[in-house]
Design an enzyme around this catalytic site. Structure first.
Site, short mmCIF file in Angstrom:
data_model
loop_
_atom_site.label_atom_id
_atom_site.label_comp_id
_atom_site.label_asym_id
_atom_site.label_seq_id
_atom_site.Cartn_x
_atom_site.Cartn_y
_atom_site.Cartn_z
N GLU A 86 0.82 -1.20 0.00
CA GLU A 86 0.00 0.00 0.00
C GLU A 86 0.86 1.26 0.00
OE1 GLU A 86 -2.64 -0.14 3.33
OE2 GLU A 86 -3.78 -1.81 2.51
N CYS A 331 0.42 6.62 9.52
CA CYS A 331 1.57 5.78 9.89
C CYS A 331 1.15 4.61 10.77
CB CYS A 331 2.57 6.64 10.64
SG CYS A 331 4.03 5.72 11.08
#
Ligand code: SF4
Length: 341
Positions: A86, A331
């Site tokens: 991704e 993140c």
């Protein structure tokens, strides 16, 4: 073999070996940097693609995308061997950023992160890392000369410094004049704190921004969050970061995801003590919720109290907004099985 793994000089060598004049390397390089196929360019002889049939030129494709608010887009890429990774595109008024993956999965198994949950599959090559930037640049209307992407963060799945050689090649290739010519100052490597590799990177002469996932001021507590802490003590990480700053002139940032465990007063005071005389910045992060996550975050009020305490002491600190979190693109939320959801 992937043509994007080669730098300009290596590409020129291959071009000449194939019997083409050296200037064709410029045209092929431009095609690669625009993430185009042979069929999409008209300035090369018709038989060129057959000469390069032993090389892959487009090592990944986008097979799904999710759009969030503020223009954030999360992409699911399929690699040539069908592995999935991704990446996230984050537009901003100071420039558009792409967050790239450096490995399929991750060995580090940080407790707050989705990427390592399914284990480690393999390293990405430098060309596969570069391809993520080039493909999104193309989709967003950029070209090799007129880029739509101005910042790159190596903060997707994988520990960049655990894939050291490919990541260093990627940095050299993307910043090369005959590459995308992106300034190294606009590239950020996020690491969980591999001391040996940070010291090695300091000697490369690549002045990229380094951010270190610290997340705790206590080695024993850090081990529970980040198993790699067993081999990398906090004091050694901070010494390596200081060495990096002295060698490159680049101030190191520390990522500190605020959890119930690391947000008490004594942890905050320890953080101040550790960074007191360092030229460093602290990114406080409101923890993103991920499925199956055991670590709990703290309230916004407590986050702001900690931010104020650091700033009042003179330590540069910011509280990061979770841009991208609504598409699970912040993140620690990238993984390799997005399609199963
Ligand atoms: S935070 Fe980074 S190093 Fe830790 S498991 Fe996730 S991708 Fe790997």
């Amino acid at each position: 073999m992937n043509l994007l793994d080669l730098n300009y000089e290596q590409l020129k060598e291959v071009v000449v070996k194939k019997g083409l004049p050296a200037y064709r390397a410029d045209q092929i390089m431009d095609m690669l940097l625009c993430y185009k196929d042979w069929s999409e360019v008209s300035n090369l002889p018709k038989n060129t693609s057959s000469l390069f049939s032993d090389y892959c030129i487009l090592p990944l494709e986008i097979i799904n995308e999710f759009k969030g608010g503020n223009g954030v887009v999360k992409f699911l890429y399929k690699l040539q061997d069908n592995h999935l990774i991704e990446g996230v595109y984050l537009p901003n008024n100071y420039g558009n950023t792409i967050c790239v993956s450096t490995q399929v999965g991750c060995k580090m198994r940080c407790a707050f992160c989705a990427s390592g949950k399914d284990g480690f599959m393999r390293n990405l090559t430098s060309g596969e890392i570069l391809a993520q930037v080039l493909l999104v640049n193309k989709i967003m209307g950029g070209t090799s000369k007129n880029r739509a992407i101005s910042n790159v963060v190596l903060m997707g799945s994988g520990e960049p410094l655990d894939n050291y050689d490919h990541v260093v090649s990627f940095l050299k290739n993307i910043s090369a004049k005959r590459g995308l010519n992106l300034s190294l100052r606009n590239i950020t490597i996020s690491t969980c704190g591999l001391v040996k590799q940070i010291n090695k990177l300091a000697k490369e002469g690549l002045n990229v921004t380094l951010t270190i996932s610290l997340h705790s001021t206590d080695d024993e507590k850090r081990k529970k969050l980040m198993p790699i802490a067993s081999a990398n003590k906090i004091i050694d990480i901070i010494a390596a970061a200081d060495n990096y700053y002295k060698s490159t002139g680049r101030r190191v940032s520390y990522e500190y995801a605020l959890t119930e465990e690391n947000s008490d007063n004594s942890s905050v005071e320890k953080l101040i003590e550790l960074l007191n005389d360092k030229n460093a910045h602290v990114n406080l992060i409101r923890l993103n919720e991920i499925e199956g996550q055991e670590v709990r975050g703290v309230s916004e009020r407590r986050s702001i109290e900690i931010l104020d305490r650091l700033n009042n002491f003179g330590i540069s600190a910011t509280l990061r907004r979770s841009l991208g979190s609504e598409v699970e693109g912040a993140c620690g939320q990238l993984k390799n099985h997005f399609a199963k959801k």
